[in-house]
Write a protein that holds these residues in place. Structure first.
Motif, mmCIF file in Angstrom:
data_model
loop_
_atom_site.group_PDB
_atom_site.id
_atom_site.type_symbol
_atom_site.label_atom_id
_atom_site.label_comp_id
_atom_site.label_asym_id
_atom_site.label_seq_id
_atom_site.Cartn_x
_atom_site.Cartn_y
_atom_site.Cartn_z
ATOM 1 N N ARG A 266 -64.651 -4.819 -9.325
ATOM 2 C CA ARG A 266 -65.824 -3.983 -9.040
ATOM 3 C C ARG A 266 -66.429 -3.436 -10.327
ATOM 4 O O ARG A 266 -67.639 -3.441 -10.503
ATOM 5 C CB ARG A 266 -65.447 -2.843 -8.097
ATOM 6 N N LEU A 267 -65.585 -2.964 -11.248
ATOM 7 C CA LEU A 267 -66.077 -2.408 -12.504
ATOM 8 C C LEU A 267 -66.768 -3.477 -13.346
ATOM 9 O O LEU A 267 -67.816 -3.236 -13.933
ATOM 10 C CB LEU A 267 -64.943 -1.758 -13.290
ATOM 11 N N LYS A 268 -66.167 -4.648 -13.417
ATOM 12 C CA LYS A 268 -66.750 -5.750 -14.192
ATOM 13 C C LYS A 268 -68.113 -6.127 -13.610
ATOM 14 O O LYS A 268 -69.078 -6.331 -14.341
ATOM 15 C CB LYS A 268 -65.801 -6.949 -14.167
ATOM 16 N N TRP A 269 -68.229 -6.196 -12.281
ATOM 17 C CA TRP A 269 -69.477 -6.537 -11.623
ATOM 18 C C TRP A 269 -70.529 -5.471 -11.904
ATOM 19 O O TRP A 269 -71.655 -5.763 -12.247
ATOM 20 C CB TRP A 269 -69.248 -6.715 -10.127
ATOM 21 N N LYS A 270 -70.171 -4.202 -11.805
ATOM 22 C CA LYS A 270 -71.123 -3.114 -12.062
ATOM 23 C C LYS A 270 -71.573 -3.140 -13.516
ATOM 24 O O LYS A 270 -72.730 -2.907 -13.816
ATOM 25 C CB LYS A 270 -70.506 -1.768 -11.692
ATOM 26 N N THR A 271 -70.673 -3.461 -14.444
ATOM 27 C CA THR A 271 -71.023 -3.565 -15.864
ATOM 28 C C THR A 271 -72.029 -4.687 -16.070
ATOM 29 O O THR A 271 -72.997 -4.532 -16.817
ATOM 30 C CB THR A 271 -69.758 -3.809 -16.710
ATOM 31 N N LEU A 272 -71.815 -5.808 -15.412
ATOM 32 C CA LEU A 272 -72.756 -6.935 -15.537
ATOM 33 C C LEU A 272 -74.122 -6.564 -14.997
ATOM 34 O O LEU A 272 -75.152 -6.977 -15.522
ATOM 35 C CB LEU A 272 -72.213 -8.162 -14.797
ATOM 36 N N LEU A 273 -74.166 -5.785 -13.919
ATOM 37 C CA LEU A 273 -75.454 -5.367 -13.350
ATOM 38 C C LEU A 273 -76.226 -4.460 -14.298
ATOM 39 O O LEU A 273 -77.450 -4.515 -14.350
ATOM 40 C CB LEU A 273 -75.242 -4.621 -12.021
ATOM 41 N N GLU A 274 -75.517 -3.622 -15.026
ATOM 42 C CA GLU A 274 -76.161 -2.653 -15.908
ATOM 43 C C GLU A 274 -76.715 -3.277 -17.171
ATOM 44 O O GLU A 274 -77.570 -2.709 -17.822
ATOM 45 C CB GLU A 274 -75.176 -1.537 -16.254
ATOM 46 N N SER B 218 -74.399 -5.818 11.793
ATOM 47 C CA SER B 218 -75.037 -4.560 11.421
ATOM 48 C C SER B 218 -76.150 -4.729 10.398
ATOM 49 O O SER B 218 -77.188 -4.089 10.499
ATOM 50 C CB SER B 218 -73.988 -3.581 10.899
ATOM 51 N N ASP B 219 -75.949 -5.559 9.390
ATOM 52 C CA ASP B 219 -76.958 -5.727 8.338
ATOM 53 C C ASP B 219 -76.715 -7.040 7.600
ATOM 54 O O ASP B 219 -75.823 -7.788 7.942
ATOM 55 C CB ASP B 219 -76.918 -4.547 7.360
ATOM 56 N N ASN B 220 -77.521 -7.280 6.574
ATOM 57 C CA ASN B 220 -77.392 -8.508 5.783
ATOM 58 C C ASN B 220 -76.741 -8.244 4.433
ATOM 59 O O ASN B 220 -76.884 -9.037 3.520
ATOM 60 C CB ASN B 220 -78.768 -9.134 5.560
ATOM 61 N N ILE B 221 -76.050 -7.139 4.296
ATOM 62 C CA ILE B 221 -75.483 -6.753 3.015
ATOM 63 C C ILE B 221 -74.070 -7.327 2.863
ATOM 64 O O ILE B 221 -73.231 -7.203 3.749
ATOM 65 C CB ILE B 221 -75.435 -5.214 2.877
ATOM 66 N N CYS B 222 -73.803 -7.937 1.717
ATOM 67 C CA CYS B 222 -72.478 -8.447 1.402
ATOM 68 C C CYS B 222 -71.551 -7.252 1.192
ATOM 69 O O CYS B 222 -71.873 -6.339 0.441
ATOM 70 C CB CYS B 222 -72.546 -9.297 0.132
ATOM 71 N N VAL B 223 -70.412 -7.265 1.843
ATOM 72 C CA VAL B 223 -69.489 -6.130 1.744
ATOM 73 C C VAL B 223 -68.783 -6.072 0.395
ATOM 74 O O VAL B 223 -68.254 -5.026 0.030
ATOM 75 C CB VAL B 223 -68.448 -6.130 2.891
ATOM 76 N N LEU B 224 -68.792 -7.157 -0.362
ATOM 77 C CA LEU B 224 -68.138 -7.156 -1.661
ATOM 78 C C LEU B 224 -69.048 -6.661 -2.777
ATOM 79 O O LEU B 224 -68.677 -5.784 -3.539
ATOM 80 C CB LEU B 224 -67.619 -8.566 -2.004
ATOM 81 N N CYS B 225 -70.240 -7.216 -2.873
ATOM 82 C CA CYS B 225 -71.135 -6.851 -3.978
ATOM 83 C C CYS B 225 -72.230 -5.879 -3.555
ATOM 84 O O CYS B 225 -72.972 -5.391 -4.397
ATOM 85 C CB CYS B 225 -71.744 -8.091 -4.605
ATOM 86 N N GLU B 226 -72.338 -5.633 -2.262
ATOM 87 C CA GLU B 226 -73.326 -4.716 -1.698
ATOM 88 C C GLU B 226 -74.764 -5.117 -2.023
ATOM 89 O O GLU B 226 -75.633 -4.291 -2.228
ATOM 90 C CB GLU B 226 -73.024 -3.279 -2.138
ATOM 91 N N VAL B 227 -74.975 -6.432 -2.082
ATOM 92 C CA VAL B 227 -76.304 -7.017 -2.262
ATOM 93 C C VAL B 227 -76.533 -7.923 -1.066
ATOM 94 O O VAL B 227 -75.590 -8.396 -0.443
ATOM 95 C CB VAL B 227 -76.370 -7.822 -3.585
ATOM 96 N N GLU B 228 -77.779 -8.175 -0.751
ATOM 97 C CA GLU B 228 -78.079 -9.012 0.410
ATOM 98 C C GLU B 228 -77.458 -10.386 0.256
ATOM 99 O O GLU B 228 -77.590 -11.038 -0.772
ATOM 100 C CB GLU B 228 -79.583 -9.155 0.596
ATOM 101 N N GLY B 229 -76.772 -10.801 1.272
ATOM 102 C CA GLY B 229 -76.137 -12.108 1.269
ATOM 103 C C GLY B 229 -75.214 -12.227 2.455
ATOM 104 O O GLY B 229 -74.297 -11.442 2.601
ATOM 105 N N LYS B 230 -75.475 -13.182 3.304
ATOM 106 C CA LYS B 230 -74.689 -13.276 4.531
ATOM 107 C C LYS B 230 -74.087 -14.656 4.754
ATOM 108 O O LYS B 230 -73.506 -14.904 5.781
ATOM 109 C CB LYS B 230 -75.556 -12.891 5.729
ATOM 110 N N SER B 231 -74.198 -15.536 3.781
ATOM 111 C CA SER B 231 -73.677 -16.895 3.962
ATOM 112 C C SER B 231 -72.338 -17.074 3.264
ATOM 113 O O SER B 231 -71.965 -16.306 2.370
ATOM 114 C CB SER B 231 -74.674 -17.913 3.401
#
Length: 147
Positions: free
Chosen positions: A138-146, A43-56
């Motif tokens: 998920r919360l820790k990852w979102k905190t790191l992004l912010e 469907s797309d190239n989006i990682c289902v875990l982090c929702e950023v592009e990455g398919k490998s």
């Protein structure tokens, strides 16, 4: 991946975890990138875990933000320096260079193998069952992004 590489199997973990690590290292897991190369429509190239592009497999295991949080927790729990990995082989080889005794190195390697398998299992649960990875990751990852 080099043909002369022989992955060390951990005697501390179930065979399915060792098989997963071996398949990941030789590029035989069905990531979106592998499926595309086999002419399977994704469907797309989006990682289902982090929702950023990455398919490998490398992204899922090392480049994904959720995986980065897992490696942070593993390094803290095992009291080793932070784990920075760029390919699936990096964490699988880390036990060789870490300053631990022989038994501790074997146990650490087993923890790494199980962590790789757990990240892949979380990805599969999201894809096939719609089950999200633990809220803490998920919360820790979102905190790191912010920041």
């Amino acid at each position: 991946m080099g043909n002369n590489y022989a992955m060390k199997w951990s005697k501390w973990v179930p065979a399915k975890c060792n098989i997963h690590a071996w398949r990941a290292e030789i590029g035989r897991l069905p990531s979106k990138g592998v499926l595309e190369r086999r002419n399977v429509r994704v469907s797309d190239n989006i990682c289902v875990l982090c929702e950023v592009e990455g398919k490998s497999v490398d992204h899922i295991t090392t480049g994904c933000g959720v995986a980065a949080v897992v490696w942070e927790h593993v390094s803290r729990w095992c009291k080793v320096p932070p784990i920075y990995a760029f390919s699936v082989r990096d964490p699988l080889e880390l036990h060789k260079s870490i300053k631990l005794g022989d038994v501790e190195k074997d146990a650490f390697h087993g923890i790494i193998v199980i962590a790789c398998w757990s990240i892949w299992k979380a990805r599969n649960n999201k894809v096939s069952k719609g089950i999200r990875c633990p809220k803490e990751l998920r919360l820790k990852w979102k905190t790191l992004l912010e920041t």
